[in-house]
Design a protein around this motif. Structure first.
Motif, PDB file in Angstrom:
ATOM      1  N   ASP A  50       0.845  -1.177   0.000  1.00 30.02           N
ATOM      2  CA  ASP A  50       0.000   0.000   0.000  1.00 30.02           C
ATOM      3  C   ASP A  50       0.893   1.244   0.000  1.00 30.02           C
ATOM      4  O   ASP A  50       2.097   1.139  -0.233  1.00 30.02           O
ATOM      5  N   MET A  51       0.329   2.396   0.256  1.00 28.35           N
ATOM      6  CA  MET A  51       1.074   3.639   0.099  1.00 28.35           C
ATOM      7  C   MET A  51       1.776   4.131   1.371  1.00 28.35           C
ATOM      8  O   MET A  51       2.317   5.228   1.401  1.00 28.35           O
ATOM      9  N   ARG A  52       1.825   3.328   2.398  1.00 27.88           N
ATOM     10  CA  ARG A  52       2.512   3.739   3.623  1.00 27.88           C
ATOM     11  C   ARG A  52       4.017   3.880   3.385  1.00 27.88           C
ATOM     12  O   ARG A  52       4.597   3.152   2.569  1.00 27.88           O
ATOM     13  N   LYS A  53       4.644   4.746   4.108  1.00 33.68           N
ATOM     14  CA  LYS A  53       6.087   4.999   3.948  1.00 33.68           C
ATOM     15  C   LYS A  53       6.926   3.756   4.230  1.00 33.68           C
ATOM     16  O   LYS A  53       7.997   3.591   3.665  1.00 33.68           O
ATOM     17  N   SER A  54       6.439   2.889   5.090  1.00 36.68           N
ATOM     18  CA  SER A  54       7.189   1.678   5.455  1.00 36.68           C
ATOM     19  C   SER A  54       7.046   0.555   4.432  1.00 36.68           C
ATOM     20  O   SER A  54       7.812  -0.404   4.454  1.00 36.68           O
ATOM     21  N   SER A  55       6.087   0.661   3.533  1.00 34.49           N
ATOM     22  CA  SER A  55       5.806  -0.443   2.602  1.00 34.49           C
ATOM     23  C   SER A  55       6.975  -0.836   1.704  1.00 34.49           C
ATOM     24  O   SER A  55       7.251  -2.026   1.553  1.00 34.49           O
ATOM     25  N   PRO A  56       7.701   0.110   1.077  1.00 36.90           N
ATOM     26  CA  PRO A  56       8.779  -0.307   0.168  1.00 36.90           C
ATOM     27  C   PRO A  56       9.859  -1.169   0.832  1.00 36.90           C
ATOM     28  O   PRO A  56      10.257  -2.189   0.275  1.00 36.90           O
ATOM     29  N   ILE A  57      10.298  -0.810   2.025  1.00 32.30           N
ATOM     30  CA  ILE A  57      11.359  -1.595   2.669  1.00 32.30           C
ATOM     31  C   ILE A  57      10.826  -2.947   3.133  1.00 32.30           C
ATOM     32  O   ILE A  57      11.509  -3.966   3.010  1.00 32.30           O
ATOM     33  N   LEU A  58       9.589  -2.987   3.653  1.00 29.94           N
ATOM     34  CA  LEU A  58       9.023  -4.268   4.068  1.00 29.94           C
ATOM     35  C   LEU A  58       8.809  -5.185   2.869  1.00 29.94           C
ATOM     36  O   LEU A  58       9.083  -6.381   2.934  1.00 29.94           O
ATOM     37  N   LYS A  59       8.350  -4.621   1.762  1.00 33.06           N
ATOM     38  CA  LYS A  59       8.175  -5.398   0.539  1.00 33.06           C
ATOM     39  C   LYS A  59       9.515  -5.937   0.045  1.00 33.06           C
ATOM     40  O   LYS A  59       9.645  -7.118  -0.291  1.00 33.06           O
ATOM     41  N   LYS A  60      10.523  -5.078   0.042  1.00 36.08           N
ATOM     42  CA  LYS A  60      11.863  -5.478  -0.427  1.00 36.08           C
ATOM     43  C   LYS A  60      12.408  -6.632   0.429  1.00 36.08           C
ATOM     44  O   LYS A  60      12.901  -7.628  -0.100  1.00 36.08           O
ATOM     45  N   LYS A  61      12.302  -6.505   1.721  1.00 35.25           N
ATOM     46  CA  LYS A  61      12.820  -7.545   2.617  1.00 35.25           C
ATOM     47  C   LYS A  61      12.024  -8.850   2.503  1.00 35.25           C
ATOM     48  O   LYS A  61      12.597  -9.935   2.540  1.00 35.25           O
ATOM     49  N   PHE A  62      10.699  -8.742   2.355  1.00 37.91           N
ATOM     50  CA  PHE A  62       9.870  -9.928   2.151  1.00 37.91           C
ATOM     51  C   PHE A  62      10.314 -10.676   0.893  1.00 37.91           C
ATOM     52  O   PHE A  62      10.482 -11.883   0.904  1.00 37.91           O
ATOM     53  N   ILE A  63      10.529  -9.941  -0.189  1.00 37.32           N
ATOM     54  CA  ILE A  63      10.967 -10.551  -1.455  1.00 37.32           C
ATOM     55  C   ILE A  63      12.347 -11.171  -1.317  1.00 37.32           C
ATOM     56  O   ILE A  63      12.602 -12.255  -1.840  1.00 37.32           O
ATOM     57  N   GLU A  64      13.263 -10.504  -0.612  1.00 35.03           N
ATOM     58  CA  GLU A  64      14.597 -11.073  -0.392  1.00 35.03           C
ATOM     59  C   GLU A  64      14.520 -12.409   0.325  1.00 35.03           C
ATOM     60  O   GLU A  64      15.316 -13.308   0.089  1.00 35.03           O
ATOM     61  N   GLY A  65      13.564 -12.520   1.241  1.00 31.78           N
ATOM     62  CA  GLY A  65      13.381 -13.772   1.983  1.00 31.78           C
ATOM     63  C   GLY A  65      12.960 -14.891   1.080  1.00 31.78           C
ATOM     64  O   GLY A  65      13.344 -16.028   1.207  1.00 31.78           O
TER      65      GLY A  65
END
Length: 65
Positions: A50-65
């Motif tokens: 979603d558009m929250r400021k925290s979303s890009p880093i959480l998405k990136k880390k989830f994908i790295e996992g």
């Protein structure tokens, strides 16, 4: 807060609700991504945000996992 407690706070029956950098962070997102792929035994999944400021880093880390 220990890892097990963070997981219990964040992951509920049908949603994820947590406070960024207190209950969820990049580390928990990474482990969750890794566990999701292992559990589903899949090679490809779609990850959205979603558009929250925290979303890009959480998405990136989830994908790295």
């Amino acid at each position: 807060m220990d890892f097990k407690k963070r997981v219990e706070l964040c992951f509920r029956g049908n949603d994820i609700r947590c406070i960024v950098n207190k209950e969820i962070d990049g580390g928990l997102a990474y482990v969750t991504g890794k566990a999701t792929v292992n559990y589903l035994k899949c090679k490809t999944i779609i990850v959205a945000m979603d558009m929250r400021k925290s979303s890009p880093i959480l998405k990136k880390k989830f994908i790295e996992g």
